[in-house]
Write a protein that holds these residues in place. Structure first.
Motif, PDB file in Angstrom:
ATOM      1  N   ASP A 127       0.816  -1.210   0.000  1.00  0.00           N
ATOM      2  CA  ASP A 127       0.000   0.000   0.000  1.00  0.00           C
ATOM      3  C   ASP A 127       0.852   1.264   0.000  1.00  0.00           C
ATOM      4  O   ASP A 127       0.396   2.327   0.418  1.00  0.00           O
ATOM      5  CB  ASP A 127      -0.924   0.020   1.225  1.00  0.00           C
ATOM      6  CG  ASP A 127      -2.080  -0.954   1.103  1.00  0.00           C
ATOM      7  OD1 ASP A 127      -2.195  -1.622   0.059  1.00  0.00           O
ATOM      8  OD2 ASP A 127      -2.869  -1.054   2.055  1.00  0.00           O
ATOM      9  N   THR A 128       2.099   1.161  -0.457  1.00  0.00           N
ATOM     10  CA  THR A 128       2.932   2.360  -0.583  1.00  0.00           C
ATOM     11  C   THR A 128       2.639   3.069  -1.893  1.00  0.00           C
ATOM     12  O   THR A 128       2.297   4.248  -1.918  1.00  0.00           O
ATOM     13  CB  THR A 128       4.421   2.006  -0.476  1.00  0.00           C
ATOM     14  OG1 THR A 128       4.686   1.492   0.835  1.00  0.00           O
ATOM     15  CG2 THR A 128       5.299   3.220  -0.721  1.00  0.00           C
ATOM     16  N   LEU A 129       2.750   2.341  -2.989  1.00  0.00           N
ATOM     17  CA  LEU A 129       2.486   2.886  -4.319  1.00  0.00           C
ATOM     18  C   LEU A 129       1.294   2.166  -4.924  1.00  0.00           C
ATOM     19  O   LEU A 129       1.261   0.931  -4.960  1.00  0.00           O
ATOM     20  CB  LEU A 129       3.714   2.702  -5.218  1.00  0.00           C
ATOM     21  CG  LEU A 129       3.565   3.099  -6.678  1.00  0.00           C
ATOM     22  CD1 LEU A 129       3.341   4.599  -6.826  1.00  0.00           C
ATOM     23  CD2 LEU A 129       4.787   2.649  -7.477  1.00  0.00           C
ATOM     24  N   PHE A 130       0.318   2.933  -5.382  1.00  0.00           N
ATOM     25  CA  PHE A 130      -0.792   2.397  -6.166  1.00  0.00           C
ATOM     26  C   PHE A 130      -0.680   2.922  -7.592  1.00  0.00           C
ATOM     27  O   PHE A 130       0.014   3.910  -7.843  1.00  0.00           O
ATOM     28  CB  PHE A 130      -2.141   2.833  -5.590  1.00  0.00           C
ATOM     29  CG  PHE A 130      -2.412   2.333  -4.207  1.00  0.00           C
ATOM     30  CD1 PHE A 130      -2.394   0.978  -3.929  1.00  0.00           C
ATOM     31  CD2 PHE A 130      -2.688   3.217  -3.176  1.00  0.00           C
ATOM     32  CE1 PHE A 130      -2.635   0.505  -2.649  1.00  0.00           C
ATOM     33  CE2 PHE A 130      -2.945   2.762  -1.894  1.00  0.00           C
ATOM     34  CZ  PHE A 130      -2.914   1.403  -1.628  1.00  0.00           C
ATOM     35  N   SER A 131      -1.401   2.316  -8.505  1.00  0.00           N
ATOM     36  CA  SER A 131      -1.459   2.905  -9.825  1.00  0.00           C
ATOM     37  C   SER A 131      -2.206   4.231  -9.737  1.00  0.00           C
ATOM     38  O   SER A 131      -3.335   4.299  -9.262  1.00  0.00           O
ATOM     39  CB  SER A 131      -2.160   1.971 -10.813  1.00  0.00           C
ATOM     40  OG  SER A 131      -2.112   2.535 -12.115  1.00  0.00           O
ATOM     41  N   LEU A 132      -1.527   5.296 -10.124  1.00  0.00           N
ATOM     42  CA  LEU A 132      -2.034   6.675 -10.117  1.00  0.00           C
ATOM     43  C   LEU A 132      -2.228   7.224  -8.703  1.00  0.00           C
ATOM     44  O   LEU A 132      -2.885   8.249  -8.536  1.00  0.00           O
ATOM     45  CB  LEU A 132      -3.330   6.814 -10.926  1.00  0.00           C
ATOM     46  CG  LEU A 132      -3.270   6.305 -12.371  1.00  0.00           C
ATOM     47  CD1 LEU A 132      -4.586   6.595 -13.089  1.00  0.00           C
ATOM     48  CD2 LEU A 132      -2.103   6.931 -13.124  1.00  0.00           C
ATOM     49  N   GLY A 133      -1.665   6.574  -7.694  1.00  0.00           N
ATOM     50  CA  GLY A 133      -1.840   7.070  -6.332  1.00  0.00           C
ATOM     51  C   GLY A 133      -0.775   6.540  -5.401  1.00  0.00           C
ATOM     52  O   GLY A 133       0.196   5.889  -5.811  1.00  0.00           O
ATOM     53  N   CYS A 134      -0.971   6.801  -4.114  1.00  0.00           N
ATOM     54  CA  CYS A 134      -0.097   6.253  -3.079  1.00  0.00           C
ATOM     55  C   CYS A 134      -0.928   6.027  -1.828  1.00  0.00           C
ATOM     56  O   CYS A 134      -2.088   6.449  -1.749  1.00  0.00           O
ATOM     57  CB  CYS A 134       1.082   7.186  -2.787  1.00  0.00           C
ATOM     58  SG  CYS A 134       0.671   8.665  -1.829  1.00  0.00           S
ATOM     59  N   GLY A 135      -0.356   5.370  -0.851  1.00  0.00           N
ATOM     60  CA  GLY A 135      -1.092   5.023   0.353  1.00  0.00           C
ATOM     61  C   GLY A 135      -1.287   6.197   1.293  1.00  0.00           C
ATOM     62  O   GLY A 135      -0.548   7.190   1.251  1.00  0.00           O
ATOM     63  N   ARG A 136      -2.279   6.078   2.140  1.00  0.00           N
ATOM     64  CA  ARG A 136      -2.488   7.070   3.196  1.00  0.00           C
ATOM     65  C   ARG A 136      -1.366   6.982   4.228  1.00  0.00           C
ATOM     66  O   ARG A 136      -0.733   5.931   4.398  1.00  0.00           O
ATOM     67  CB  ARG A 136      -3.831   6.848   3.895  1.00  0.00           C
ATOM     68  CG  ARG A 136      -5.038   7.230   3.058  1.00  0.00           C
ATOM     69  CD  ARG A 136      -6.317   6.967   3.829  1.00  0.00           C
ATOM     70  NE  ARG A 136      -7.500   7.351   3.078  1.00  0.00           N
ATOM     71  CZ  ARG A 136      -8.112   8.533   3.187  1.00  0.00           C
ATOM     72  NH1 ARG A 136      -7.650   9.434   4.040  1.00  0.00           N
ATOM     73  NH2 ARG A 136      -9.187   8.801   2.466  1.00  0.00           N
ATOM     74  N   LEU A 137      -1.153   8.072   4.934  1.00  0.00           N
ATOM     75  CA  LEU A 137      -0.086   8.138   5.935  1.00  0.00           C
ATOM     76  C   LEU A 137      -0.663   7.797   7.303  1.00  0.00           C
ATOM     77  O   LEU A 137      -1.056   8.676   8.063  1.00  0.00           O
ATOM     78  CB  LEU A 137       0.533   9.535   5.954  1.00  0.00           C
ATOM     79  CG  LEU A 137       1.061  10.045   4.610  1.00  0.00           C
ATOM     80  CD1 LEU A 137       1.685  11.415   4.774  1.00  0.00           C
ATOM     81  CD2 LEU A 137       2.058   9.069   4.017  1.00  0.00           C
ATOM     82  N   PHE A 138      -0.699   6.504   7.620  1.00  0.00           N
ATOM     83  CA  PHE A 138      -1.230   6.075   8.910  1.00  0.00           C
ATOM     84  C   PHE A 138      -0.200   6.165  10.028  1.00  0.00           C
ATOM     85  O   PHE A 138      -0.538   6.491  11.162  1.00  0.00           O
ATOM     86  CB  PHE A 138      -1.776   4.656   8.817  1.00  0.00           C
ATOM     87  CG  PHE A 138      -3.042   4.546   8.029  1.00  0.00           C
ATOM     88  CD1 PHE A 138      -4.171   5.257   8.386  1.00  0.00           C
ATOM     89  CD2 PHE A 138      -3.112   3.731   6.916  1.00  0.00           C
ATOM     90  CE1 PHE A 138      -5.344   5.164   7.663  1.00  0.00           C
ATOM     91  CE2 PHE A 138      -4.280   3.624   6.184  1.00  0.00           C
ATOM     92  CZ  PHE A 138      -5.399   4.345   6.555  1.00  0.00           C
ATOM     93  N   GLU A 139       1.059   5.842   9.723  1.00  0.00           N
ATOM     94  CA  GLU A 139       2.084   5.809  10.766  1.00  0.00           C
ATOM     95  C   GLU A 139       3.338   6.600  10.390  1.00  0.00           C
ATOM     96  O   GLU A 139       4.310   6.585  11.148  1.00  0.00           O
ATOM     97  CB  GLU A 139       2.484   4.359  11.075  1.00  0.00           C
ATOM     98  CG  GLU A 139       1.359   3.517  11.629  1.00  0.00           C
ATOM     99  CD  GLU A 139       1.787   2.087  11.948  1.00  0.00           C
ATOM    100  OE1 GLU A 139       0.965   1.356  12.514  1.00  0.00           O
ATOM    101  OE2 GLU A 139       2.935   1.704  11.638  1.00  0.00           O
ATOM    102  N   GLY A 140       3.339   7.236   9.266  1.00  0.00           N
ATOM    103  CA  GLY A 140       4.528   7.937   8.816  1.00  0.00           C
ATOM    104  C   GLY A 140       4.250   9.387   8.497  1.00  0.00           C
ATOM    105  O   GLY A 140       3.125   9.873   8.625  1.00  0.00           O
ATOM    106  N   THR A 141       5.280  10.073   8.076  1.00  0.00           N
ATOM    107  CA  THR A 141       5.209  11.487   7.748  1.00  0.00           C
ATOM    108  C   THR A 141       5.248  11.677   6.229  1.00  0.00           C
ATOM    109  O   THR A 141       5.676  10.782   5.489  1.00  0.00           O
ATOM    110  CB  THR A 141       6.393  12.233   8.363  1.00  0.00           C
ATOM    111  OG1 THR A 141       7.606  11.773   7.727  1.00  0.00           O
ATOM    112  CG2 THR A 141       6.481  11.989   9.868  1.00  0.00           C
ATOM    113  N   PRO A 142       4.842  12.859   5.751  1.00  0.00           N
ATOM    114  CA  PRO A 142       4.994  13.130   4.317  1.00  0.00           C
ATOM    115  C   PRO A 142       6.423  12.960   3.829  1.00  0.00           C
ATOM    116  O   PRO A 142       6.652  12.429   2.734  1.00  0.00           O
ATOM    117  CB  PRO A 142       4.502  14.570   4.186  1.00  0.00           C
ATOM    118  CG  PRO A 142       3.510  14.733   5.286  1.00  0.00           C
ATOM    119  CD  PRO A 142       4.088  13.930   6.428  1.00  0.00           C
TER     120      PRO A 142
END
Length: 253
Positions: A127-142
């Motif tokens: 869930d880090t990289l999606f096609s045309l997107g990326c994952g939500r930041l549940f436990e990390g920073t931008p």
């Protein structure tokens, strides 16, 4: 090596790999039943299970599959995941059956311990990289997520991105809002819509396509910089990425 996306749960993909001798690997089995059905239909023997992060929709089927098939479980260093082998950044998963080799990359952001596996022409990025997107930041920073995406973006462009969810159409609607003049993106969105209309998955997709289309991999482009300025985002790469991720979180198109 053959790779098959197995639909699971609401919109997950479990990834099945197998060789011509019937030896198989699965990645992120959020449930066991689709894997069992695919193994039986293809007369495969499950040898290994690769896990990218601890969320239940990616690991809930792993214990059942491990117990039934005696498959070795590889997972990040995270006490929330039961595993036979812990792997981290720079490690290599080298399997004999099927014969396969994957480099492990730390890609924190979605979760603190998220990893990806790159090898055999494939990139299993959870869930880090999606096609045309990326994952939500549940436990990390931008900053962490941007660094993780940059690591993936630096990999060979012919790697096939095997992500954890079928989000391409929804991601594409947001991407076209922030990067409307991107012709490659428009083409990718049309291709994705046609695939889904015929019941086909939109992934795997070449990493090179994502580099051309995915706004989260294009934060240095003039079009995304212009968009960020219109949002009054502070000038800076991390700030642009943070503004983009926040806008996606609030998007309901």
């Amino acid at each position: 090596m053959h790779v098959v996306p197995l639909p699971a749960l609401a919109d997950n993909y479990i990834w099945l790999m197998h060789d011509d001798a019937g030896q198989a690997i699965v990645v992120d089995p959020g449930e066991a039943a689709p894997v069992e059905a695919a193994l039986a239909a293809r007369s495969l023997r499950l040898r290994a299970i690769l896990l990218t992060h601890h969320h239940s929709d990616h690991i809930a089927g792993a214990a059942t599959l491990r117990d039934r098939h005696g498959a070795n479980v590889f997972a990040p260093h995270d006490e929330r995941i039961t595993a036979d082998h812990r792997v981290g950044d720079g490690d290599v998963v080298a399997l004999e059956q099927p014969q396969a080799r994957f480099e492990v990359l730390q890609v924190s952001g979605h979760t603190r311990s998220h990893i990806a596996y790159a090898g055999e022409g494939l990139l299993f990025c959870g869930d880090t990289l999606f096609s045309l997107g990326c994952g939500r930041l549940f436990e990390g920073t931008p900053a962490q997520m941007l660094a993780s995406l940059e690591r993936l973006a630096a990999l060979p462009g012919d790697l096939m991105v095997c992500c954890g969810h079928e989000y391409t159409e929804a991601n594409g609607r947001f991407a076209r809002q922030v990067d409307p003049a991107n012709a490659a993106l428009a083409l990718r969105c049309n291709e994705a819509a046609e695939a889904r209309a015929h019941g086909r998955p939109t992934v795997p997709v070449p990493l090179a396509s994502e580099l051309a289309c995915n706004p989260f991999l294009r934060t240095d482009s003039s079009s995304l910089a212009d968009w960020a300025r219109r949002q009054h985002a502070a000038d800076g790469r991390v700030e642009r990425f943070a503004a983009l991720r926040a806008a996606k979180d609030a998007f309901h198109g």
